[in-house]
Structure formats: C-alpha cells, structure tokens
Design an enzyme around this catalytic site. Structure first.
Site, short mmCIF file in Angstrom:
data_model
loop_
_atom_site.label_atom_id
_atom_site.label_comp_id
_atom_site.label_asym_id
_atom_site.label_seq_id
_atom_site.Cartn_x
_atom_site.Cartn_y
_atom_site.Cartn_z
N HIS A 54 9.58 -28.23 9.98
CA HIS A 54 10.20 -28.40 11.31
C HIS A 54 9.53 -29.55 12.08
CE1 HIS A 54 12.52 -24.54 11.34
NE2 HIS A 54 11.58 -24.21 10.47
N ASN A 127 16.08 -19.55 13.71
CA ASN A 127 16.85 -20.63 13.11
C ASN A 127 18.30 -20.53 13.57
OD1 ASN A 127 14.86 -21.93 11.64
ND2 ASN A 127 15.27 -20.82 9.75
C1 HEM Z 1 6.57 -16.63 5.54
C2 HEM Z 1 7.46 -17.37 6.11
C3 HEM Z 1 7.15 -18.55 7.00
C4 HEM Z 1 6.01 -19.26 7.17
C5 HEM Z 1 4.66 -19.06 6.48
C6 HEM Z 1 6.27 -20.28 8.16
C7 HEM Z 1 5.36 -21.21 8.60
C8 HEM Z 1 5.61 -22.16 9.57
C9 HEM Z 1 4.65 -23.11 10.05
C10 HEM Z 1 3.22 -23.24 9.54
C11 HEM Z 1 5.25 -23.85 11.02
C12 HEM Z 1 4.64 -24.99 11.82
C13 HEM Z 1 4.06 -24.43 13.09
C14 HEM Z 1 3.38 -25.48 13.93
O1 HEM Z 1 2.72 -26.36 13.39
O2 HEM Z 1 3.51 -25.37 15.18
C15 HEM Z 1 6.58 -23.36 11.17
C16 HEM Z 1 7.49 -23.82 12.10
C17 HEM Z 1 8.70 -23.20 12.36
N1 HEM Z 1 9.25 -22.15 11.66
FE1 HEM Z 1 8.43 -21.15 10.15
N2 HEM Z 1 7.58 -20.17 8.58
C18 HEM Z 1 8.15 -19.12 7.89
C19 HEM Z 1 9.43 -18.67 8.01
C20 HEM Z 1 10.29 -19.02 9.02
C21 HEM Z 1 11.53 -18.34 9.31
C22 HEM Z 1 12.08 -17.16 8.54
C23 HEM Z 1 12.07 -18.96 10.42
C24 HEM Z 1 13.34 -18.67 11.16
C25 HEM Z 1 13.97 -17.53 11.10
C26 HEM Z 1 11.17 -20.02 10.80
C27 HEM Z 1 11.34 -20.86 11.88
C28 HEM Z 1 10.46 -21.84 12.26
C29 HEM Z 1 10.69 -22.74 13.38
C30 HEM Z 1 11.90 -22.75 14.31
C31 HEM Z 1 9.59 -23.58 13.44
C32 HEM Z 1 9.37 -24.73 14.43
C33 HEM Z 1 8.81 -24.20 15.73
C34 HEM Z 1 8.68 -25.36 16.69
O3 HEM Z 1 9.72 -25.85 17.14
O4 HEM Z 1 7.55 -25.77 16.96
N3 HEM Z 1 10.10 -20.03 9.93
N4 HEM Z 1 6.79 -22.34 10.26
#
Ligand code: HEM
Length: 487
Positions: A54, A127
């Site tokens: 993202h 999402n």
């Molecule tokens: C085990 C599953 C998951 C892991 C380990 C994971 C891990 C991460 C990490 C490390 C980030 C970056 C955070 C940052 O640097 O601020 C991120 C961002 C994000 N993830 Fe996940 N994620 C997972 C599943 C999901 C799922 C299922 C969704 C949605 C339903 C999701 C939605 C998002 C969104 C929207 C962001 C961006 C947030 C922003 O705008 O700063 N992720 N994710």
C-alpha cells in the site's frame, strides 16, 4: 505582510542561501559551511521507508455522522447518539506497487479510516473488497512477494502471480473479484470500502456481537477496462480526489453494518471468521448507520498522508477484534511496521495523535517531543513513569477495568495446534459470484485471467483450470477458450 526571514532549523537567520563559503573564488569549500552541511544532511534523510505494501496512496480529512444509535450493540462513545459527528482521516491506496506506481493498477484498493473518537482512535483498515486472498497470515509475505516485481528482472510477472494462486485455492474468490470488471476502480471516489474482517461489538450488558463494516460509495461504482486504464496518468486517482475536494464536491459514502449474534456464529456452516468468505446478505442484511464525507485536503502530503499510521489494533471500548486469524496477525503487524517506518513515537504526529487526552507510562525513544495534540505535554511531562504507584490522587493514570470486553469462550473442545484448512470449500462463493455475472462480465473476467495465465507454465494452468471448474464448469471452459485464443 512583513517579510519572513529564512533561518536554520535552530532559528538563526541565513544570510546567503545561494553560495557556499569557499577558499577563494575558485577554491574548495571550507569546514565552516555548517549551514550547507545542515541542508545536505537533512536532505539525505528526507525519505522514510515506504510502506512495504500500500505504498502508493492519497489521504483526506472528513467527518463521520452517525444516523442510527448503536447503543444496544456497543458502548463505543462515537456510536451512541444519532447526529453525533466524529472527525476522520482516510487514506486510499493500491497494494502492490511502489510509491510512484500507477493509481490504475489491477489491484485491490486500500480504504483505511481513522476515526478520532473521544475514547481514542478507532482505525478501520480495510480494502475495496469484502474478502481477501488468504485465510492464514503465515502466507501474507509469500503472497505479496508473488505479486511484486520479478526479483531478477524487476518487471511485473503475471506468471508468478498465477503460480501462487494455483497453489492457494483459498485465493480464488478474491482473485475472481480482482480479475472481474470491478478490478480497476476509475477513482477512489467511485468504489466501496469494506472492513472485510469480522470485528466485535459489546454492549453495557456485556453481550457480544460480530460485525462487518461496509462503506458504500454515494458517487456510485465506476470501473475501467485494462485498455482505458492504460491511457490514464499514473497519479490520476490522487488528482481526482484532491481536485474534487478543492472544488467543494465532497465525496461521501453510506456506512453500513452486518451484525451476527454469538449463537448465529456458533451455528454457522461457513466459518464467519474466514476472511476469504462473505456473510450472505440474505442471512445478515446490511443496514445503514451513518455517512462518511471527505471535505478537507492535507496541507502537506509527507507530514500527513505519508506519515499516517493506521493499525487494526487501534480499537476503542465497545469495539474489539474477532478470532479471524488474519486479523489476529494484523493486530501485531501494523504497529511493528510503524515503529520501523516512522519511529517509536509515530502516534505523537498530528495526523496520528488522538484528539482526546493520552496518559501512559511509555517514555523516551527517538523524537519524544512536545505533542501539540496533547495540550503540549513533553514526553508525558514530569509525571511518574512506573505503574503501579501511590499517586493516583495526584493524577497518575490508572486502568479502567469497567471497560473490559466480555470474556470470549473457546469453541467446544478447542486444541491449540496448526489447523489445516486446505479441505475447506474455496469454490462455492467464487462460483456464486461467477454465476451472478452477465455474459459481458464473464467475458471480461475470463479474458483478464487469460492475459496473465497464458504466460504461466502448463502445470499452473492445469491447477487453475481445476479450481475454476470446481467453482463452475463454465468458468473453466471460458478461461480455457480465452487461453487458446492467446497461444
Ligand atoms: C496477515 C495479513 C496482513 C499483514 C501482515 C499486513 C501487513 C501490512 C503492513 C506491514 C502494512 C504497512 C503498514 C505501514 O507501514 O503503515 C499494511 C498496510 C495496509 N494494509 Fe495490510 N496486511 C495484511 C492484510 C491486510 C488485509 C486483509 C487488508 C484489508 C482488508 C489490509 C489492508 C491494508 C491497508 C489499507 C494498508 C494501508 C494503510 C495505510 O493507508 O497506511 N491488509 N499491511
């Protein structure tokens, strides 16, 4: 208006910002160029690591207005009174590409909302799709690696994506959405958002409910074909959002919920905590609870949007997690990412800081400073830095046990072990979605799949065709025909 004097970061006036001090007109620079050193050294540190996923995104501020009181279901303060308003910050994103990738990738879109409630921040980090590719977090890094660029060529590599999906039938439902006509939203304003996981609510009587959040675009859904997307500038969705807000054309979404009781969850045939599955709306109807509006752009993209830190663990009393295995891992992953990406005190930055008092026993770390959002306290000021202590009557913070979530009973005879879910039904909901599509939508779906799958090995193609066939024989037939047309 009086002239603003250019200064160093310590506030001393700078007399010349165009010419460095040198030994003679054509000579080398000297060591007393400390102002140049400060400028260059700060410049070296202008970038922080981009989000590992993202990375490309855009954010804006707005308001959530509650239209239906949820006091029967939750004690969360911001969900009590109709008409109640809560400030929000929302960040939209793509998932796989780097910061300078295109806004129009065929990729899920992130839809992360930070509600600044009077009991702390509640982050709904969702999402634009109701499900996800995985049901077990151990697969997340493998999945993301397969979607990122080829490690040798640094080029997009659809064959690797399909190789992952061929080995993970639980991805079929989300992959079908991704490859469908809904796979490329035309703008962030024209897409829905979903909390995707089941979260929990609990009320004043200690009753727990399971809840899914749906954020429905009032602008309607608009999507692009691959050919239409290829013609658009990489930053187009960002520009669309910023300009719409500047014009006063504030985008809005209707916020809805699905609610399930604990008994319904226990009796459910399909695991309600499996992130690859939806809750059928015929059994669990969605109902409106409020409106979300975005009405203010950021003043500084880096300070606000880039340093925004959303965490699924940012929950408030009355809203809790669920046993969803993916969510459980996310409760750890995000704050860990923030500590690495931004620093231990990321929560003190204005965009992340709660708009209610923050009192705790955490101290120090890089950039522990004066937090203007917390009434200007510096590193929790001079207050006692350990707990328990004997100073509650002098204002040292104490826990609030009356806000504890009701205990969560384990199901039946629960055993702690790695539970193999490979035999689960990964096909019925994907097949249902396929059968809902018009002929034109089926054609787009199978053609988008064939574009990538035709580049994969014969065994990956065979495994994928078997998955499609289990979802619906016609799904497999149409993909096979589309592959044949490309080879
Ligand atoms: C085990 C599953 C998951 C892991 C380990 C994971 C891990 C991460 C990490 C490390 C980030 C970056 C955070 C940052 O640097 O601020 C991120 C961002 C994000 N993830 Fe996940 N994620 C997972 C599943 C999901 C799922 C299922 C969704 C949605 C339903 C999701 C939605 C998002 C969104 C929207 C962001 C961006 C947030 C922003 O705008 O700063 N992720 N994710």
């Amino acid at each position: 208006m009086s002239k603003k004097i250019l200064t160093t970061s310590a506030g001393a006036p700078i007399v010349d910002d165009n010419n460095s001090i040198s030994a003679g007109e054509r000579g080398p620079l000297t060591f007393d160029n400390h102002q140049v050193f400060e400028k260059l050294a700060h410049f070296n540190r202008e970038r922080i690591p981009e989000r590992v996923v993202h990375a490309r995104g855009t954010g804006a501020y707005g308001t959530f207005t509650l239209s239906k009181s949820l006091k029967d279901h939750t004690i969360a303060q911001f969900l009590q009174q109709e008409g109640q308003k809560t400030a929000v910050f929302v960040r939209f994103s793509t998932v796989g590409g780097g910061q300078d990738s295109s806004d129009y990738a065929r990729d899920p879109r992130g839809f992360a909302i930070k509600f600044y409630t009077e009991q702390g921040n509640f982050d709904l980090v969702g999402n634009n799709t109701p499900v996800f590719f995985l049901s077990d977090p151990s697969k997340f890094p493998d999945f993301i690696h397969s979607q990122k660029k080829n490690p040798k060529t640094n080029l997009p590599d659809p064959a690797r994506m399909f190789e992952f999906w061929a080995n993970h039938p639980q991805s079929l439902h989300q992959m079908t959405i991704l490859m469908s006509d809904r796979g490329i939203p035309s703008s962030y304003r024209h897409m829905h958002g979903f909390g995707s996981h089941a979260l929990s609510f609990w009320n004043a009587q200690g009753e727990r409910f399971w809840v899914k959040w749906h954020i429905k675009s009032n602008q309607g859904i608009q999507c692009l074909s691959n050919a239409e997307a290829a013609k658009l500038p990489p930053h187009g969705a960002q520009q669309d959002l910023v300009e719409a807000i500047d014009r006063g054309e504030y985008p809005s979404w209707t916020v809805k919920l699905q609610i399930m009781t604990q008994t319904q969850a226990q009796d459910a045939e399909t695991n309600p905590f499996d992130l690859t599955k939806i809750w059928p709306q015929s059994d669990f109807p969605v109902f409106e609870i409020g409106q979300l509006e975005l009405n203010r752009n950021v003043e500084n993209y880096f300070a606000e949007t880039e340093q925004a830190a959303f965490a699924p663990s940012n929950l408030v009393p009355g809203i809790g997690a669920s046993p969803d295995k993916m969510l459980q891992a996310r409760l750890l992953a995000y704050q860990d990412a923030h500590r690495y990406r931004i620093g231990a005190n990321a929560s003190q930055l204005p965009v992340n800081a709660a708009k209610c008092p923050v009192h705790h026993y955490q101290r120090d770390g890089a950039m522990a400073g004066m937090c203007p959002m917390q009434g200007g306290d510096i590193n929790q000021d001079s207050s006692v830095n350990f707990y328990p202590n004997d100073r509650a009557d002098q204002g040292s913070p104490v826990p609030a046990p009356e806000l504890a979530a009701p205990p969560l009973p384990l199901l039946g005879e629960a055993w702690v072990k790695a539970h193999d879910t490979s035999a689960e039904d990964h096909y019925t909901q994907a097949g249902n979605l396929f059968r809902l599509m018009s002929d034109e939508q089926k054609q787009q779906l199978t053609s988008n799949i064939a574009d990538g799958l035709a580049q994969a090995t014969a065994s990956v193609q065979a495994d994928m065709l078997e998955q499609f066939s289990k979802a619906d024989p016609d799904y497999a037939k149409k993909v096979q025909t589309a592959i044949n047309e490309r080879t």
